[in-house]
Design a protein around this motif. Structure first.
Motif, PDB file in Angstrom:
ATOM      1  N   MET A   1       0.838  -1.202   0.000  1.00 44.44           N
ATOM      2  CA  MET A   1       0.000   0.000   0.000  1.00 44.44           C
ATOM      3  C   MET A   1       0.881   1.263   0.000  1.00 44.44           C
ATOM      4  N   ILE A   2       0.614   2.170  -0.923  1.00 43.91           N
ATOM      5  CA  ILE A   2       1.413   3.395  -1.003  1.00 43.91           C
ATOM      6  C   ILE A   2       0.883   4.404   0.007  1.00 43.91           C
ATOM      7  N   ARG A   3       1.783   4.883   0.814  1.00 37.07           N
ATOM      8  CA  ARG A   3       1.365   5.865   1.821  1.00 37.07           C
ATOM      9  C   ARG A   3       1.906   7.243   1.443  1.00 37.07           C
ATOM     10  N   ILE A   4       1.002   8.237   1.542  1.00 37.21           N
ATOM     11  CA  ILE A   4       1.368   9.594   1.134  1.00 37.21           C
ATOM     12  C   ILE A   4       1.809  10.378   2.349  1.00 37.21           C
ATOM     13  N   SER A   5       2.880  11.110   2.147  1.00 39.28           N
ATOM     14  CA  SER A   5       3.362  11.956   3.237  1.00 39.28           C
ATOM     15  C   SER A   5       2.373  13.092   3.488  1.00 39.28           C
ATOM     16  N   LEU A   6       1.851  13.173   4.726  1.00 45.05           N
ATOM     17  CA  LEU A   6       0.858  14.197   5.071  1.00 45.05           C
ATOM     18  C   LEU A   6       1.482  15.342   5.847  1.00 45.05           C
ATOM     19  N   ILE A   7       2.405  14.967   6.755  1.00 44.87           N
ATOM     20  CA  ILE A   7       3.034  15.980   7.601  1.00 44.87           C
ATOM     21  C   ILE A   7       4.537  15.882   7.416  1.00 44.87           C
ATOM     22  N   GLU A   8       5.151  17.033   7.223  1.00 40.54           N
ATOM     23  CA  GLU A   8       6.593  17.025   7.004  1.00 40.54           C
ATOM     24  C   GLU A   8       7.219  18.221   7.717  1.00 40.54           C
ATOM     25  N   LEU A   9       8.166  17.921   8.577  1.00 44.68           N
ATOM     26  CA  LEU A   9       8.904  18.983   9.263  1.00 44.68           C
ATOM     27  C   LEU A   9      10.334  18.977   8.742  1.00 44.68           C
ATOM     28  N   LYS A  10      10.830  20.157   8.346  1.00 44.21           N
ATOM     29  CA  LYS A  10      12.183  20.242   7.803  1.00 44.21           C
ATOM     30  C   LYS A  10      13.019  21.186   8.668  1.00 44.21           C
ATOM     31  N   LYS A  11      13.967  20.577   9.343  1.00 41.39           N
ATOM     32  CA  LYS A  11      14.925  21.323  10.171  1.00 41.39           C
ATOM     33  C   LYS A  11      14.214  22.353  11.069  1.00 41.39           C
ATOM     34  N   VAL A  12      13.233  21.865  11.777  1.00 40.28           N
ATOM     35  CA  VAL A  12      12.424  22.762  12.604  1.00 40.28           C
ATOM     36  C   VAL A  12      13.044  22.919  13.985  1.00 40.28           C
ATOM     37  N   SER A  13      13.208  24.178  14.366  1.00 44.36           N
ATOM     38  CA  SER A  13      13.659  24.489  15.725  1.00 44.36           C
ATOM     39  C   SER A  13      12.656  25.427  16.374  1.00 44.36           C
ATOM     40  N   ILE A  20      19.800  35.678  26.629  1.00 44.26           N
ATOM     41  CA  ILE A  20      20.570  34.622  27.328  1.00 44.26           C
ATOM     42  C   ILE A  20      19.675  33.593  28.002  1.00 44.26           C
ATOM     43  N   ARG A  21      18.422  33.980  28.287  1.00 43.74           N
ATOM     44  CA  ARG A  21      17.548  33.023  28.992  1.00 43.74           C
ATOM     45  C   ARG A  21      16.640  32.345  27.972  1.00 43.74           C
ATOM     46  N   THR A  22      17.199  31.459  27.215  1.00 42.35           N
ATOM     47  CA  THR A  22      16.411  30.782  26.181  1.00 42.35           C
ATOM     48  C   THR A  22      16.362  29.282  26.452  1.00 42.35           C
ATOM     49  N   ILE A  23      15.267  28.692  25.967  1.00 42.21           N
ATOM     50  CA  ILE A  23      15.124  27.236  26.076  1.00 42.21           C
ATOM     51  C   ILE A  23      14.868  26.705  24.674  1.00 42.21           C
ATOM     52  N   LYS A  24      15.689  25.768  24.270  1.00 38.11           N
ATOM     53  CA  LYS A  24      15.521  25.188  22.940  1.00 38.11           C
ATOM     54  C   LYS A  24      14.591  23.994  23.067  1.00 38.11           C
ATOM     55  N   ALA A  25      13.319  24.212  22.747  1.00 31.31           N
ATOM     56  CA  ALA A  25      12.334  23.143  22.904  1.00 31.31           C
ATOM     57  C   ALA A  25      12.435  22.117  21.785  1.00 31.31           C
ATOM     58  N   LEU A  26      12.759  22.581  20.579  1.00 28.23           N
ATOM     59  CA  LEU A  26      12.978  21.669  19.445  1.00 28.23           C
ATOM     60  C   LEU A  26      14.270  22.077  18.760  1.00 28.23           C
ATOM     61  N   ASP A  27      15.027  21.081  18.368  1.00 25.19           N
ATOM     62  CA  ASP A  27      16.350  21.372  17.829  1.00 25.19           C
ATOM     63  C   ASP A  27      16.532  20.655  16.490  1.00 25.19           C
ATOM     64  N   ASN A  28      16.322  21.427  15.421  1.00 26.78           N
ATOM     65  CA  ASN A  28      16.617  20.902  14.079  1.00 26.78           C
ATOM     66  C   ASN A  28      15.899  19.582  13.775  1.00 26.78           C
ATOM     67  N   VAL A  29      14.626  19.559  13.993  1.00 25.68           N
ATOM     68  CA  VAL A  29      13.857  18.321  13.856  1.00 25.68           C
ATOM     69  C   VAL A  29      13.425  18.107  12.405  1.00 25.68           C
ATOM     70  N   ASP A  30      13.705  16.935  11.895  1.00 22.82           N
ATOM     71  CA  ASP A  30      13.178  16.501  10.593  1.00 22.82           C
ATOM     72  C   ASP A  30      12.229  15.348  10.860  1.00 22.82           C
TER      73      ASP A  30
END
Lengths: 238, 422
Positions: A1-13, A20-30
């Protein structure tokens, strides 16, 4: 069965805070999620699970990177189109249900449609959804009189009223006992039979196990804002 | 169906507006008090305005003439010779319009001491006015309509009195009653008159705390005879009212100007006269009334705005307590404009409820004010559709004003921020 990509994250941060007071919740997520899958996003508290869910649901903007849902880069959508996107594509299920206490069960299910108009077909669908979640006999009950499990079922019916392609559930069983929680997860998993893509954020390994046992199920692990391919723990032993 | 889609949002908002009933009621009550004031003041000024308009209508074609240097007061101390009638009749471009004379001889002093404490206000007076019926064939002017009894006859010591007196006089004023009127302060000139008729007299909007003069009409010869007894003043006219055949107030004023021009060039030598129309007088009063109207309207609007402020405060509190709800609504696909409309509908609902309450309260207040125990006295207070419509429009305005800022504030909610905090 061919599955179609529905959601795609590209290098998401996603970075919260400033200077200086930062929190990296997501780091370069694919990440790529195919249509019709049921996914759990697992990880410890503060790992970035909910942030990831909010970005997919167009509730928040990434600091960098691109989020595509249904071939649309949602970061580029203006506010009014985001509202339409959330209405048509996304259905949210929250840990605390967030039902409106002053209207009855069916009114809560129809809530997303109120400003757009409610047709008789919409009403029929609301009743069908309440049947689906097992609340066909409680349509006119006040939500304050419902149990936690029943409330979450109403929330799921509300998330489905617009026939969205993606169901995002943030800790949907967090406030439920294990038996009720299991039935809710089963309900969510079964939505894949209707072609829905279901993403569940949880830190409960039992949910991850249930999902993984499903033919379209998949677990995604996240820690410190990064996706992990091979976690160093076994969910079956958690 | 698309056109009706906001019907659901409206129903949803109305239900939400009364979620906290006590807060909703108090917000509406605040608006109601302000709008009640707008309504009552509007009805009162409409009544006064109607009276002035009625008075203005009565001044069409009426030109009054008094001795020059006298000013128009209720009892001008004016002396016009008996020849004044011929003089006026012969004035170019005046006489041709004159259809009637109404010769008045007002009492020089109208201290009707017998009745000082028997009228509504201690400073109220009866003014005795002698009229020359023989020169006034059609009996024009303010005493045309006898609503009870008949008109007085010449030489019979008869009188007609104002219908207003029948409501407030603390002495017999019915047909057949006798009254004694003193024409000066030392009581040398008195008239014993029998009331034979009551003429229609309308309220002119004067509040009861302002002293009034009530005109008592009788035969001019009776006044002269009384004066002759004291041998001081006799056979003079105090004021001559001309009833002229003109079509407009402008023509009336043109005749006034013509007489004054003629008088100023010595046309009535040796007696100089001054003509005036009550139209100018009422117009001047009306302008002042407009200022009072505007002032009271502003006062009412300010009061109503304070009611609107109550809605803003109530809605801001409501928005703050429901911030999670708006976050959910946005998360489920509501647009910012839907949130704003939701709050606007809620506040308009509350202010319209306030308008309804204000109208009921105002109508009750007007009913109470119609008694004599209030500063409004017998002044008619007229409720009009326009007045009701005005209150409704104000209510919608206040609703929009009261809901706009809270609505915008609610619409600015970022779902992710709110939901993360919870």
């Amino acid at each position: 069965m061919i599955r179609i990509s529905l959601i795609e994250l590209k290098k998401v941060s996603k970075i919260f805070g400033e200077e200086i007071r930062t929190i990296k919740a997501l780091d370069n997520v694919d990440l790529t999620i195919e249509k019709g899958k049921v996914i759990t996003i697992m990880g410890p508290s503060g790992s970035g699970k909910s942030t990831l869910l909010n970005l997919i649901g167009a509730m928040d903007d990434p600091t960098s990177g691109e989020v595509y849902v249904n071939n649309t880069e949602i970061g580029r959508l203006p506010e009014r189109k985001l509202a339409v996107f959330r209405k048509n594509i996304i259905g949210f299920v929250f840990q605390n249900y967030y039902l409106l206490p002053n209207i009855d069960v069916v009114g809560n299910v129809l809530l997303p449609l109120i400003p757009y108009g409610i047709s008789s077909q919409n009403r029929m669908k609301a009743l069908e959804l309440l049947e689906l979640v097992g609340l066909g006999d409680r349509i006119h009950s006040k939500v304050g009189k419902l149990s936690g499990g029943e409330s979450q079922r109403v929330a799921i019916a509300r998330a489905l009223i617009n026939d969205p392609e993606v169901i995002l559930a943030d800790e949907p069983t967090g406030n439920l006992d294990s038996k009720t929680g299991k039935s809710i997860v089963e309900l969510l998993i079964n939505l894949t039979e209707q072609g829905k893509t279901v993403i569940i954020v949880t830190h409960d390994p039992r949910i991850a196990k249930m999902v993984l046992e499903h033919r379209y199920g998949k677990n995604i692990w996240i820690n410190d804002g990064k996706l992990i391919d091979n976690p160093d723990f076994d969910i079956y032993e958690w | 169906m698309v056109k009706l889609r906001f019907r659901f949002l409206f129903k949803f908002s109305v239900r939400n507006a009364f979620r906290k009933k006590s807060t909703a009621f108090l917000s509406s009550l605040a608006v109601a008090i302000g709008l009640m004031l707008v309504f009552v003041v509007g009805a009162y000024t409409t009544g006064v305005q109607a009276q002035f308009d009625d008075n203005l209508t009565r001044t069409l074609g009426i030109v009054n003439v008094i001795e020059k240097s006298e000013i128009l007061i209720s009892t001008p101390d004016s002396n016009l010779p008996l020849t004044i009638i011929d003089d006026l009749q012969n004035t170019d471009e005046v006489g041709e319009f004159v259809i009637d004379y109404n010769i008045e001889c007002q009492a020089p002093y109208s201290y009707t001491v017998e009745y000082w404490d028997k009228l509504e206000n201690p400073d109220d007076k009866l003014i005795v006015i002698g009229l020359n019926k023989s020169l006034d064939a059609n009996w024009g002017g303010f005493t045309t309509r006898i609503i009870q009894g008949r008109n007085f006859e010449v030489g019979q010591n008869e009188t007609i009195i104002s219908s207003l007196l029948t409501d407030i006089a603390d002495f017999p004023v019915s047909i057949g009653s006798k009254i004694t009127l003193t024409l000066d302060v030392i009581g040398r000139e008195t008239l014993n008159l029998t009331i034979v008729g009551i003429y229609e007299s309308i309220e002119d909007g004067t509040p009861p705390f302002v002293p009034r003069n009530y005109a008592v009409y009788t035969d001019i010869q009776a006044v002269w005879d009384a004066r002759n007894q004291s041998r001081i003043e006799t056979d003079i006219y105090t004021m001559v009212s001309l009833r002229c055949n003109v079509d407009s107030y402008q023509d009336t004023l043109a005749l006034v100007e013509r007489i004054n021009d003629f008088s100023n060039t010595g046309g009535y030598d040796p007696t100089y006269v001054s003509a005036f129309s009550l139209y100018a007088f009422y117009e001047a009063v009306e302008q002042n009334l407009e200022i009072i109207d505007n002032f009271t309207a502003i006062l009412g609007i300010i009061t109503a705005l304070s009611g609107g402020l109550a809605i803003i405060v109530g809605q801001l509190m409501s928005v703050s307590s429901r911030i999670k709800e708006f976050a959910i609504l946005k998360a489920t696909g509501w647009k910012s404009k839907h949130i704003i409309l939701n709050i606007l509908y809620e506040s308009i609902t509350l202010s319209l409820l306030g308008a309804g309450m204000g109208l009921v309260m105002g109508a009750t207040l007007i009913f109470l004010l119609r008694g004599n125990v209030t500063p409004f006295g017998n002044t008619p207070i007229i409720i009009t559709y326009r007045g009701i419509f005005q209150v409704v429009i104000y209510a919608v305005f206040l609703g929009v004003l009261g809901g706009l800022y809270p609505g915008i504030k609610a619409a600015r909610v970022r779902p992710v921020k709110v939901l993360k905090e919870l």
